[in-house]
Design an enzyme around this catalytic site. Structure first.
Site, PDB file in Angstrom:
ATOM      1  N   GLU A 185      -5.896  -6.631  10.646  1.00 59.36           N
ATOM      2  CA  GLU A 185      -4.565  -7.560  10.218  1.00 59.36           C
ATOM      3  C   GLU A 185      -3.704  -6.810  11.076  1.00 59.36           C
ATOM      4  OE1 GLU A 185      -5.368  -5.546   7.944  1.00 59.36           O
ATOM      5  OE2 GLU A 185      -3.815  -5.072   7.135  1.00 59.36           O
ATOM      6  N   GLN A 238     -12.744   0.719   0.109  1.00 57.95           N
ATOM      7  CA  GLN A 238     -12.861   2.083  -0.846  1.00 57.95           C
ATOM      8  C   GLN A 238     -13.295   1.732  -2.480  1.00 57.95           C
ATOM      9  OE1 GLN A 238      -9.068   3.745  -0.818  1.00 57.95           O
ATOM     10  NE2 GLN A 238      -9.039   4.356   1.295  1.00 57.95           N
ATOM     11  N   HIS A 270      -6.935  -1.308   9.345  1.00 59.08           N
ATOM     12  CA  HIS A 270      -6.129  -2.940   9.231  1.00 59.08           C
ATOM     13  C   HIS A 270      -6.329  -3.625  10.411  1.00 59.08           C
ATOM     14  CE1 HIS A 270      -4.062  -1.821   5.324  1.00 59.08           C
ATOM     15  NE2 HIS A 270      -4.224  -0.724   5.381  1.00 59.08           N
ATOM     16  N   SER A 315       0.738  -1.269   0.109  1.00 61.44           N
ATOM     17  CA  SER A 315       0.102   0.135  -0.035  1.00 61.44           C
ATOM     18  C   SER A 315       0.917   1.239   0.111  1.00 61.44           C
ATOM     19  CB  SER A 315      -0.932   0.112   1.247  1.00 61.44           C
ATOM     20  OG  SER A 315      -1.700  -1.106   1.305  1.00 61.44           O
ATOM     21  N   CYS A 345      -9.253  -1.860   3.619  1.00 63.80           N
ATOM     22  CA  CYS A 345      -8.495  -0.647   2.851  1.00 63.80           C
ATOM     23  C   CYS A 345      -9.278  -0.341   1.465  1.00 63.80           C
ATOM     24  CB  CYS A 345      -7.143  -0.697   3.219  1.00 63.80           C
ATOM     25  SG  CYS A 345      -6.424   0.808   3.287  1.00 63.80           S
TER      26      CYS A 345
END
Lengths: 376, 560
Positions: free
Chosen positions: A352, A270, A350, A48, A266
């Site tokens: 995770e 979107q 996030h 990212s 994320c």
């Protein structure tokens, strides 16, 4: 170490020293700051961050070195890193090499001795902006000019650069301090992952929960996913501006017509926003760090979350079948949503972690529970 | 969840006289707590035996009793004042012990006083060794292995499980008489035998030694809705074996990867939940095996502690104030972060500087005391320094001790090599300076690690300072470059120390060196605007901007 300059498009510039990637001589990118105090290795290997120059607010970087277990992908994706004080030496029981060596192997420029706090205050007050770093001996005017000339991140198809070209399987679960990474033992749910630049820890957490994971390239056709007949679909995180990924959004629209459970994180969240008819907008300086309070509106409990996004869902553009499930308590932007009429949900932050707190791991249970319910 | 309306009068117990291990930090937390409760409209009744405190100033509490901190006196005050609640977690161990006694004697029940913050069961569970061990086992956390044995044969049975070195503690001996450490089987038989003989009940506790392991602390807070946050991580420069109060400590932790930090975060939250501290702050201590990364829980304080005061000042997060508000029913997301105003207190501070705490000793006033640093606290105070690099923070702390020392040099040239090594091997108040001297004499990081078990990252940082000191010593004010001088300031060399190294005066250094930059402590690493002016000084590289006319302006940034 070589003298270096970092220039921003708004005319600010900073002097420091380059400690890695010296053969590169220059690099440009969108300058963002991250407030995590640990996890530099996970951050720079998160796809990212492609296209971005990452400024660490934690001033002492490199202390615990680098180990190959903590990578979130197979290489460094950040365009460059900016720190206050790089550590030449390192100490940790798992460390294999220094951060400097690691960045050199990846040909990534790192600069140190930068007044990162002054830099962060500019980004906070005036928003994220384009930046340029060089070790060439040029005037500040020239450096600023070059910063202005680099392409805007919204013009770049970064997802295409970080997504794998071919489908692949993922079979490893979460890290254990004693055993490292364990191969998954159970494969109960067939999950198709659309890899826009997925972080490994997302895959690991799904593998832990019995997901049989096949990752597909970012430009996979919806028809192929449907033909694959998965129990669930995961839309991954990834870099850049979601608005330009029209093709990917169209595929998600087609997937939404099926009854297959869909979960996005994320960038995936979107893209889902656009696919259901909503819009995203650019935040002034984004959310990047490991300390953002998010309220789960169902339980009204607060989770401390890891975040890394520059864009947010515009709540006013969402259709009536979308329910906001999580909000950020710092600026009240949406952090999670679900469709009230379909087995579809997504999270902006996030869950995770890696790096970041583990407060939100339950989100992965919710995905598996959703698959389980839909199977019945 | 708004504040409680079923309680009106709250009794607060101070920490009494200033003694080693319990000093002004509890005045700081008690004052903060009392103010916070008054701000919410509660009537605060304060008891403290020490009138030389801020908290006993007339405007702090509604009623202040300066009376001995003993149960009968407390009972009389309770009888007269009839408080609805007792907040025992802000006055250190003294307040906690008194609260326990008041509960056990049935006094709280008799006058219908509720304990808020931490209840009796939670305090007991955290303070009683066996109960604590049981609780940790229940949530799957490890502690140093230990077992009580009554004979050599029993000891022999478990020694392979515990491993060497093993600590032998005879039961019920005064001041730990007969306690020892065995490094091998031969020593083991001899020392267990001696221990059994020394114990009046013929019993010894065998405990796994974690001497030399790394030591960490986490400051955790929890509210009524079970939201839990970490305020600060702290890494001890001195490894296990030196009391935390006597250890040099650094915030945030420097040598933990994110995976390890998150393990400690998960553990700390699991501990506060299992122990049952419903609202407020706790401090959890861990040790880590430097070779395998394995973590042990050492202990937890179910109250605002000495480290909480440090963590508050280090991060800007007012732990005692928030703890008091959580105790009366607020949740973290309902309280604002005072510094940013617009963001809530339910977040974890991120700091963009390094904090060093160094304890201050006064062995001159206690000539009989053994100056070796052990598990018993001996320091009489501490200094805290903030810098933008570890080196700067550490050197600032060294010169803040008011020992007339301005850096890592205190003139140890005449000491022989053996003494230098001895002073690194045995923890003592001057150890940092002996380490520096050893580096000057060419000892390696590995050599010093073998003696001290201080993490090599810290040792390397000191070595870099000494290597640079050697380089500076070859220069004068005329030959030193601007670059070198700038680096020296960023690394925390004082003007006075530079004057010594460059054979000139402090004023001449000051004239020549870069100007100081002031930075703000804001809990959030500049992510949000700060409204509370709380500054520290540091040194930064040049930055600048191109103005509207295309002219270049350069400066060293300072906040105001």
């Amino acid at each position: 170490m070589q003298r270096a300059i970092l220039a921003l498009e708004d005319g600010h510039f900073f002097y420091g020293y380059a400690f890695s990637g010296l053969n590169q001589k220059e690099v440009g990118g969108e300058v963002i700051f991250n407030t995590s105090m640990t996890g530099y290795q996970e951050i720079i290997t998160d796809p990212s961050y492609k296209g971005q120059i990452v400024v660490f607010t934690e001033p002492q970087i490199g202390n615990y070195g680098v180990n190959l277990e903590d990578e979130e992908s197979d290489k460094v994706h950040a365009n460059a890193i900016v720190v206050k004080d790089i550590s030449k030496t390192f100490s940790n029981w798992r460390a294999e090499k220094s951060l400097i060596e690691y960045l050199n192997e990846n040909n990534v420029i790192g600069i140190t001795d930068i007044d990162t706090r002054a830099l962060v205050r500019i980004l906070r007050d005036y928003g994220v902006m384009k930046g340029y770093i060089t070790t060439e001996d040029i005037s500040p005017q020239e450096a600023v000019k070059r910063a202005r000339n680099i392409p805007d991140i919204s013009e770049l198809n970064l997802v295409a650069e970080v997504s794998k070209r071919e489908p692949y399987k993922w079979e490893y679960g979460s890290w254990d301090p004693e055993k490292g990474y364990k191969k998954q033992t159970e494969k109960k749910y067939k999950v198709a992952v659309i890899d826009y630049g997925v972080k490994r820890n997302i895959l690991r957490l799904m593998a832990d929960r019995g997901c049989d994971l096949t990752c597909f390239p970012h430009d996979i056709q919806a028809e192929e996913i449907i033909k694959f007949n998965p129990d669930g679909i995961f839309l991954s995180n990834g870099p850049g501006d979601p608005a330009i990924l029209k093709y990917q959004i169209d595929q998600i629209k087609k997937l939404l017509k099926t009854d297959i459970p869909i979960f996005g994180i994320c960038l995936g969240h979107q893209l889902l926003t656009w696919a259901v008819g909503g819009r995203t907008y650019k935040l002034e300086f984004g959310h990047h760090g490991g300390n953002h309070p998010v309220k789960n509106l169902k339980t009204s409990k607060v989770e401390i979350t890891a975040q890394n996004h520059n864009y947010a869902t515009d709540v006013d553009t969402l259709p009536s079948n979308v329910e906001i499930t999580h909000i950020n308590l710092n600026d009240h932007t949406p952090e999670g949503m679900r469709l009230t009429d379909r087995p579809v949900f997504s999270i902006q932050y996030h869950p995770e972690s890696s790096p970041g707190p583990h407060d939100s791991l339950y989100i992965f249970d919710e995905f598996v529970n959703l698959i389980e319910e839909c199977k019945k | 969840m708004p504040k409680r309306t079923d309680i009106h009068r709250i009794l607060l117990i101070g920490s009494g006289p200033i003694i080693i291990g319990q000093a002004a930090e509890f005045d700081y937390s008690g004052t903060q707590g009392a103010k916070a409760l008054k701000e919410e409209g509660y009537e605060v009744i304060l008891v403290n035996s020490n009138p030389a405190t801020i908290m006993t100033d007339p405007e702090i509490a509604d009623k202040t009793y300066i009376e001995p901190l003993i149960t009968p006196v407390l009972e009389k005050i309770i009888e007269k004042e009839r408080p609805d609640a007792l907040l025992p977690t802000l006055g250190g161990q003294t307040a906690l012990n008194l609260a326990i006694d008041l509960y056990e004697k049935g006094i709280l029940d008799k006058y219908n006083v509720q304990m808020i913050g931490a209840n009796y069961e939670a305090i007991k569970k955290a303070e009683d060794r066996d109960l604590f061990k049981e609780a940790m086992e229940k949530i799957g956390l490890k502690m140093p292995k230990s077992k009580v044995v009554k004979s050599i044969a029993e000891a022999e049975e478990i020694i392979d499980w515990i491993g060497f070195p093993v600590i032998i503690r005879p039961s019920f001996t005064l001041g730990g008489t007969g306690g020892s450490i065995a490094y091998n089987k031969d020593e083991f038989y001899m020392k267990v035998k001696a221990g059994l003989e020394a114990s009046p009940v013929h019993e010894v506790l065998l405990e796994e030694s974690v001497l030399g392991w790394k030591e960490f602390e986490m400051e955790v807070m929890r509210d009524k809705k079970d939201n839990a946050i970490i305020i600060c991580s702290i890494e001890n420069f001195d490894p296990m074996g030196v009391h935390t109060g006597d250890s040099i400590t650094i915030a945030p932790a420097m040598t933990l990867t994110d995976k390890e930090y998150q393990i400690l975060r998960d553990y700390s939250i699991a501990v506060i939940r299992e122990i049952g501290v419903e609202t407020g702050g706790s401090n959890v201590q861990f040790s880590q095996n430097p070779k395998t990364g394995e973590f042990y829980v050492i202990e937890m304080n179910p109250r605002v502690s000495r480290s909480s005061a440090l963590a508050s000042k280090a991060t800007g997060f007012p732990i005692a104030k928030i703890a008091a508000k959580l105790a009366v029913g607020y949740t973290l997301d309902e309280l604002p972060n005072d510094i940013t105003k617009e963001t809530p207190a339910s977040f974890e501070p991120s700091i963009d500087y390094i904090v060093t705490k160094i304890p201050r000793f006064d062995f001159k006033k206690f000539p009989e005391a053994d100056p070796t640093l052990t598990t018993m606290m001996k320091s009489v105070g501490e200094v805290m320094a903030i810098g933008r690099t570890f080196k700067e923070s550490f050197q600032k702390a060294l010169r803040s001790l008011e020992l007339g020392r301005y850096g890592f040099y205190i003139g140890l040239e005449k000491e022989d090599d053996e003494k230098i090594k001895q002073k690194i091997l045995t923890p003592n108040e001057d150890r940092p300076w002996y380490i520096a001297e050893a580096f000057r004499r060419g000892l390696s990081v590995d050599d010093i690690y073998a003696l001290s078990h201080i993490d090599k990252w810290f040792l390397n940082q000191i070595k870099e300072i000494i290597d640079f000191e050697k380089q500076l010593q070859t220069k004068t004010l005329a030959t030193i470059t601007d670059c070198e001088l700038e680096k020296a300031k960023k690394w925390g060399f004082s003007d006075k120390e530079l004057a010594r190294l460059l054979k000139t005066t402090e004023d001449k250094i000051r004239e020549r060196r870069i100007t100081v930059s002031y930075k703000v402590v804001d809990t959030c690493a500049a992510e949000f605007k700060a409204y509370t002016p709380y500054y520290y000084s540091s040194y930064e590289s040049l930055s600048g901007k191109i103005d509207e006319n295309g002219e270049v302006i350069t400066y060293r940034d300072s906040e105001n």
